[in-house]
Design a protein around this motif. Structure first.
Motif, mmCIF file in Angstrom:
data_model
loop_
_atom_site.group_PDB
_atom_site.id
_atom_site.type_symbol
_atom_site.label_atom_id
_atom_site.label_comp_id
_atom_site.label_asym_id
_atom_site.label_seq_id
_atom_site.Cartn_x
_atom_site.Cartn_y
_atom_site.Cartn_z
ATOM 1 N N GLU A 146 22.835 -5.885 -19.693
ATOM 2 C CA GLU A 146 23.469 -4.477 -20.304
ATOM 3 C C GLU A 146 23.411 -3.306 -19.364
ATOM 4 N N LEU A 147 22.919 -3.024 -18.653
ATOM 5 C CA LEU A 147 23.221 -1.813 -18.051
ATOM 6 C C LEU A 147 24.479 -2.186 -16.904
ATOM 7 N N VAL A 148 24.331 -3.510 -16.658
ATOM 8 C CA VAL A 148 25.800 -3.860 -15.402
ATOM 9 C C VAL A 148 27.805 -4.293 -16.365
ATOM 10 N N LYS A 149 26.966 -5.064 -17.124
ATOM 11 C CA LYS A 149 28.428 -4.919 -18.305
ATOM 12 C C LYS A 149 29.225 -3.815 -18.545
ATOM 13 N N SER A 150 28.171 -2.660 -18.475
ATOM 14 C CA SER A 150 28.862 -1.443 -19.207
ATOM 15 C C SER A 150 29.679 -0.766 -17.487
ATOM 16 N N VAL A 151 29.717 -1.013 -16.734
ATOM 17 C CA VAL A 151 30.182 -0.593 -15.714
ATOM 18 C C VAL A 151 30.997 -2.198 -14.680
ATOM 19 N N ALA A 152 30.324 -2.867 -15.107
ATOM 20 C CA ALA A 152 31.179 -4.132 -14.531
ATOM 21 C C ALA A 152 31.513 -5.212 -15.502
ATOM 22 N N GLU A 185 22.809 -13.209 -21.547
ATOM 23 C CA GLU A 185 24.265 -11.815 -22.663
ATOM 24 C C GLU A 185 23.340 -12.197 -24.111
ATOM 25 N N TRP A 186 22.402 -13.405 -24.444
ATOM 26 C CA TRP A 186 22.065 -13.974 -25.865
ATOM 27 C C TRP A 186 21.294 -12.645 -25.807
ATOM 28 N N PHE A 187 20.233 -12.422 -25.348
ATOM 29 C CA PHE A 187 18.607 -11.304 -25.286
ATOM 30 C C PHE A 187 19.395 -10.521 -24.934
ATOM 31 N N ALA A 188 20.387 -9.594 -24.709
ATOM 32 C CA ALA A 188 21.026 -7.711 -24.218
ATOM 33 C C ALA A 188 21.582 -7.961 -25.800
ATOM 34 N N ARG A 189 21.871 -9.023 -26.472
ATOM 35 C CA ARG A 189 22.880 -8.849 -27.758
ATOM 36 C C ARG A 189 21.083 -9.010 -28.893
ATOM 37 N N ARG A 190 20.645 -10.206 -28.700
ATOM 38 C CA ARG A 190 19.932 -10.428 -29.650
ATOM 39 C C ARG A 190 18.569 -9.220 -30.177
ATOM 40 N N SER A 191 18.604 -8.491 -28.782
ATOM 41 C CA SER A 191 17.303 -7.398 -29.378
ATOM 42 C C SER A 191 17.840 -5.918 -29.208
ATOM 43 N N ALA A 192 19.257 -6.022 -28.950
ATOM 44 C CA ALA A 192 20.223 -4.801 -29.767
ATOM 45 C C ALA A 192 20.484 -4.082 -30.791
ATOM 46 N N GLY A 193 21.037 -5.391 -31.060
ATOM 47 C CA GLY A 193 21.498 -6.166 -32.641
ATOM 48 C C GLY A 193 19.783 -5.528 -33.446
ATOM 49 N N GLY A 194 19.153 -6.066 -33.768
ATOM 50 C CA GLY A 194 18.012 -6.144 -34.040
ATOM 51 C C GLY A 194 17.920 -6.608 -35.556
ATOM 52 N N ILE A 195 16.433 -6.716 -36.573
ATOM 53 C CA ILE A 195 16.615 -6.858 -37.716
ATOM 54 C C ILE A 195 15.121 -6.098 -38.545
#
Lengths: 59, 472
Positions: free
Chosen positions: B320-326, B87-97
């Motif tokens: 990221e992929l799975v959370k969007s459907v599950a 979850e951490w990696f999905a959030r941080r890489s999507a958020g970005g700086i």
């Protein structure tokens, strides 16, 4: 039954690897199918670095 | 101070094994990594005065096994527990700086600029890792190209065989975004500009492995994972068209000419097998830049050193992929033992059908081949717990889904000759839900002992005399 079968070729015993042998030092090494295409570059023996055509080697 | 490879090594000095001087870069360092993997030991390895195949010593030290430990790699991300990556990696890489651009004279990686004949690949202490590989390979070279249509850059780790002083072959996997950029340039009959950068903080290495859309730059994602702006500098050869990390250790810049292919490999792949020799583009080197006291970073290909960071990044992508459907997804584990092919999904009280939705979503990702969904009472980082779930919660004809002809990896040694797609399986190892909230699930109860008895048992064991402890 919940599963679908089978459009993939499933001959397990045919394997999937083409081997070439260096005509100079006889070292065998795996090559991809793309190395057999007409536009492919010459194979390069990983042992002695001699270049040769895969089609002319044993496999 | 900006974080980089050397700040990480200083912070984690207790995890670094400085090896005796004079080890060979031909097999010897990699053999040590194999021996350590077999023992379940994952120190960072620092080797000085290493020897090339010709016996010549290199003044540039080699760091390898940098990311073999999940615990240490998680620490590099600032995570106290490696099991919290997905979850951490999905959030941080999507958020970005957003990255920060430095002037050239402020960029450590351009302290030394070598052009012409001085840009000699022989200066770089690359390793020959495995038998049947044709020579020394860059294994931690991050190839950066750009899409000529949009100008958007892309970065990916891609191997390079150092063939001569000024030429290396480079293998961008055909489905990769770099290969797509390369084909666009070559389709126009133009050489493809490229830069390969080596050596940085593990968080940057992982951030640039975030699995993104095309075209999408990795610099923001790297900053998000690092937790600060990634410092960039225009490359010497390509200027602002290809930026490189200013705090990297070494950069190789050049051009991949159109219409030139060379036989590359065999090469030890992540599968633990040698990938076959195959046609690959080449890069003609125009310039090498480095720090004045550069460190060379090598990944042990097919070893935990390379699997751990890549799989942790994959966990973020699958989350990221799975959370969007599950929405019941809680966690993801991509175990190094399954290479990149296996993924375990942990769900919390999925509704009817949701586990299967999760499985299908995860199987759609090119790299996965077997995905298992379990409930949140199962520790997905425990092979024994997963085995128990599969043994006791699965009826194969009901709970297994086999889907043929999904995109897969051509490097999978089990694929039939010429196959470009793979057969994949999902397994729903979740228990059926309770009929009503608060009611028991319609399955037998799991064996348990009372909590106070468990506490007393733990104390009894902890207090036992170690000297007299039975052998078995």
């Amino acid at each position: 039954m919940q599963y679908s079968v089978h459009s993939v070729e499933t001959d397990k015993y045919a394997g999937n690897t083409t081997w070439a042998a260096c005509p100079a030092c006889q070292l065998w090494f795996p090559v991809s199918a793309r190395m057999l295409e007409p536009a492919a570059p010459p194979a390069c023996c990983p042992g002695c670095h001699r270049e040769f055509s895969v089609k002319e080697s044993r496999r | 101070m900006s974080r980089d490879l050397r700040t990480f090594l200083a912070e984690q000095s207790a995890a670094v094994w400085e090896l005796p001087r004079g080890l060979s870069r031909r097999y010897e360092l990699t053999a040590l990594q194999h021996a350590l993997d077999a023992r379940g030991e994952y120190p960072v390895l620092l080797a000085r005065d290493t020897l090339g195949a010709d016996g010549a010593r290199s003044a540039i030290p080699v760091v390898t096994n940098l990311t073999a430990s999940r615990v240490l790699t998680a620490a590099a991300l600032g995570l106290p527990d490696h099991r919290c990556t997905a979850e951490w990696f999905a959030r941080r890489s999507a958020g970005g700086i957003d990255p920060q651009v430095l002037a050239r004279d402020a960029a450590p990686v351009q302290e030394v600029v070598l052009t012409g004949d001085a840009a000699d690949l022989g200066r770089i202490p690359a390793l020959t890792q495995h038998e049947l590989e044709p020579g020394p390979y860059l294994t931690a070279a991050h190839a950066t190209t750009f899409d000529p249509d949009t100008g958007v850059d892309n970065t990916a780790i891609q191997r390079c065989w150092l063939r001569t002083a000024r030429r290396m072959s480079w293998f961008p996997y055909p489905a990769s975004h770099n290969a797509r950029n390369l084909r666009k340039f070559h389709g126009r009959g133009e050489p493809c500009p490229v830069a390969f950068w080596i050596g940085h903080h593990p968080a940057v290495l992982m951030g640039t492995q975030a699995k993104l859309r095309y075209p999408q730059s990795h610099w923001r994602a790297a900053g998000g994972v690092l937790g600060e702006p990634l410092r960039l500098v225009p490359s010497i050869t390509h200027g602002e068209r290809i930026m490189v990390p200013a705090d990297a250790e070494i950069v190789i810049e050049g051009w991949a000419p159109s219409g030139v292919l060379a036989a590359d490999g065999p090469f030890g792949e992540y599968t633990g097998f040698l990938g076959p020799q195959t046609p690959a583009p080449v890069c003609d080197v125009a310039c090498i830049t480095m720090r004045s006291d550069a460190i060379y970073h090598d990944y042990g290909s097919g070893l935990t050193d390379m699997l751990v960071p890549d799989n942790m990044a994959m966990e973020g992508k699958l989350y990221e992929l799975v959370k969007s459907v599950a929405p019941s997804l809680r966690n993801v584990h991509v175990p190094a033992s399954g290479r990149r092919f296996h993924a375990w999904l942990q769900l919390a009280e999925p509704v009817r059908g949701e586990a299967r939705d999760a499985l299908v979503a995860a199987l759609a990702y090119r790299r996965t081949k077997w995905v298992v969904a379990v409930d949140d009472d199962i520790d997905i980082f425990s092979a024994a717990a997963l085995d128990w779930a599969i043994a006791t919660r699965v009826q194969w004809s009901r709970d297994a889904i086999v889907i043929d002809d999904l995109s897969g990896s051509s490097l999978d040694p089990s694929l039939p000759a010429g196959a470009s797609t793979a057969s994949k399986m999902g397994v729903d190892a979740t228990l059926p839900p309770a009929a009503a909230p608060g009611a028991p699930r319609p399955v037998p109860p799991v064996t348990t002992v009372p909590a106070d008895a468990a506490t007393r048992a733990g104390a009894l064991r902890d207090g036992a005399d170690a000297a007299g402890w039975p052998r078995f």
